[in-house]
Design a protein around this motif. Sequence first.
Motif, short mmCIF file in Angstrom:
data_model
loop_
_atom_site.label_atom_id
_atom_site.label_comp_id
_atom_site.label_asym_id
_atom_site.label_seq_id
_atom_site.Cartn_x
_atom_site.Cartn_y
_atom_site.Cartn_z
N TYR B 32 0.89 -1.09 0.19
CA TYR B 32 -0.21 0.17 0.02
C TYR B 32 0.95 1.24 0.14
CZ TYR B 32 -3.74 3.30 1.74
OH TYR B 32 -4.60 4.15 1.96
N PHE B 33 0.63 2.11 -0.86
CA PHE B 33 1.42 3.30 -1.17
C PHE B 33 0.53 4.41 -1.05
CE2 PHE B 33 5.02 1.06 -2.13
CZ PHE B 33 4.65 -0.26 -2.54
N ILE B 34 1.11 5.55 -0.33
CA ILE B 34 0.23 6.71 0.03
C ILE B 34 1.38 8.01 -0.47
CG2 ILE B 34 -0.93 8.14 1.53
CD1 ILE B 34 -0.87 5.79 3.21
N TRP B 35 0.33 9.11 -1.20
CA TRP B 35 1.25 10.53 -1.47
C TRP B 35 0.67 11.38 -0.25
CZ3 TRP B 35 5.35 11.79 -3.79
CH2 TRP B 35 5.87 10.98 -4.97
N TYR B 36 1.53 12.31 0.26
CA TYR B 36 0.86 13.30 1.20
C TYR B 36 1.47 14.73 0.56
CZ TYR B 36 -0.52 9.81 4.91
OH TYR B 36 -0.77 8.77 5.61
N LYS B 37 0.56 15.64 0.99
CA LYS B 37 1.18 17.19 0.64
C LYS B 37 1.27 17.79 2.03
CE LYS B 37 -0.86 21.45 -1.52
NZ LYS B 37 -2.08 22.08 -2.05
N GLN B 38 2.31 18.42 1.99
CA GLN B 38 2.35 19.08 3.30
C GLN B 38 2.74 20.68 3.05
OE1 GLN B 38 5.62 17.94 6.07
NE2 GLN B 38 4.55 18.95 7.63
N GLU B 39 2.01 21.57 3.62
CA GLU B 39 2.23 22.89 3.23
C GLU B 39 2.85 23.51 4.50
OE1 GLU B 39 -1.50 24.75 1.04
OE2 GLU B 39 -2.23 23.63 2.38
N SER B 40 3.60 24.68 4.41
CA SER B 40 4.43 25.21 5.51
C SER B 40 3.74 25.38 6.64
CB SER B 40 5.03 26.28 4.94
OG SER B 40 5.70 26.97 6.00
N GLY B 41 4.15 24.76 7.78
CA GLY B 41 3.43 24.66 8.92
C GLY B 41 2.30 24.18 9.25
N LYS B 42 1.92 23.04 8.45
CA LYS B 42 1.01 22.39 8.74
C LYS B 42 1.34 20.68 8.56
CE LYS B 42 -2.35 25.70 6.39
NZ LYS B 42 -3.14 25.96 5.37
N GLY B 43 0.28 20.01 9.18
CA GLY B 43 0.26 18.61 8.84
C GLY B 43 0.29 17.95 7.54
N PRO B 44 1.02 16.85 7.33
CA PRO B 44 0.71 16.40 6.04
C PRO B 44 -0.67 16.01 5.50
CG PRO B 44 2.55 15.37 7.16
CD PRO B 44 1.96 16.09 7.94
N GLN B 45 -1.22 16.29 4.39
CA GLN B 45 -2.64 16.14 3.94
C GLN B 45 -2.65 14.58 3.15
OE1 GLN B 45 -3.96 19.37 1.96
NE2 GLN B 45 -6.25 18.79 2.36
N PHE B 46 -3.47 13.70 3.33
CA PHE B 46 -3.62 12.79 2.23
C PHE B 46 -3.91 13.30 0.92
CE2 PHE B 46 -4.93 8.58 0.80
CZ PHE B 46 -5.74 8.97 0.13
N ILE B 47 -3.41 12.69 -0.04
CA ILE B 47 -3.77 13.05 -1.33
C ILE B 47 -4.19 11.87 -2.00
CG2 ILE B 47 -2.86 13.97 -3.74
CD1 ILE B 47 -0.31 15.12 -2.25
#
Lengths: 113, 115
Positions: B32-47
């Motif tokens: 299982y593989f996941i991509w996350y996006k992390q904006e500055s100063g925030k927690g990673p967000q599931f994509i």
Amino acid sequence: SQTIHQWPATLVQPVGSPLSLECTVEGTSNPNLYWYRQAAGRGLQLLFYSVGIGQISSEVPQNLSASRPQDRQFILSSKKLLLSDSGFYLCAWIPPAGSGTQYFGPGTRLLVL
Amino acid sequence: GESVGLHLPTLSVQEGDNSIINCAYSNSASDYFIWYKQESGKGPQFIIDIRSNMDKRQGQRVTVLLNKTVKHLSLQIAATQPGDSAVYFCAENHLWNTGFQKLVFGTGTRLLVSP
């Protein structure tokens, strides 16, 4: 729907002082819980994980400890902070029968001076 | 040991271009593989995520490709927008026999989108 909270959002502490960061999850039961640390511009380092109340596993030896006093509460602590403890601390959770996707909280930025 | 790494630390693109972020993994047993996006100063967000029995999965403006032969994962973002600027992490899932699930994260790729 499920939500995850972390507080405080930011914290500035002197070297040698104690630490307590809290993470709570709403809308689920018996989640797997995780604490990560992220240094500036770097990836995520897994610190602790928990599969149930009172069950804590440590990934790396360090100055920190974790506790899970309630099903949806995860606490990260230290008795005496070091400069190297500075970083961005993230809590995450997975449903017990979930697909494996971890959902992250907003994080706590800790600066030790 | 097991690792998930990224080929490029920083990717700069123009607004409207398509972006491709790459990731290599070493554990052929990961399912299982996941991509996350992390904006500055925030927690990673599931994509987006993908299971090992698939080689492609599409979402809104994003596509994940999985090549198990060469253990390679990529994230394609169509018509990249300034709001896509962030650090992107890939992660692979290790499901232990106890039911505990542990993600191994890559080091991240910073995507910079110029207007």
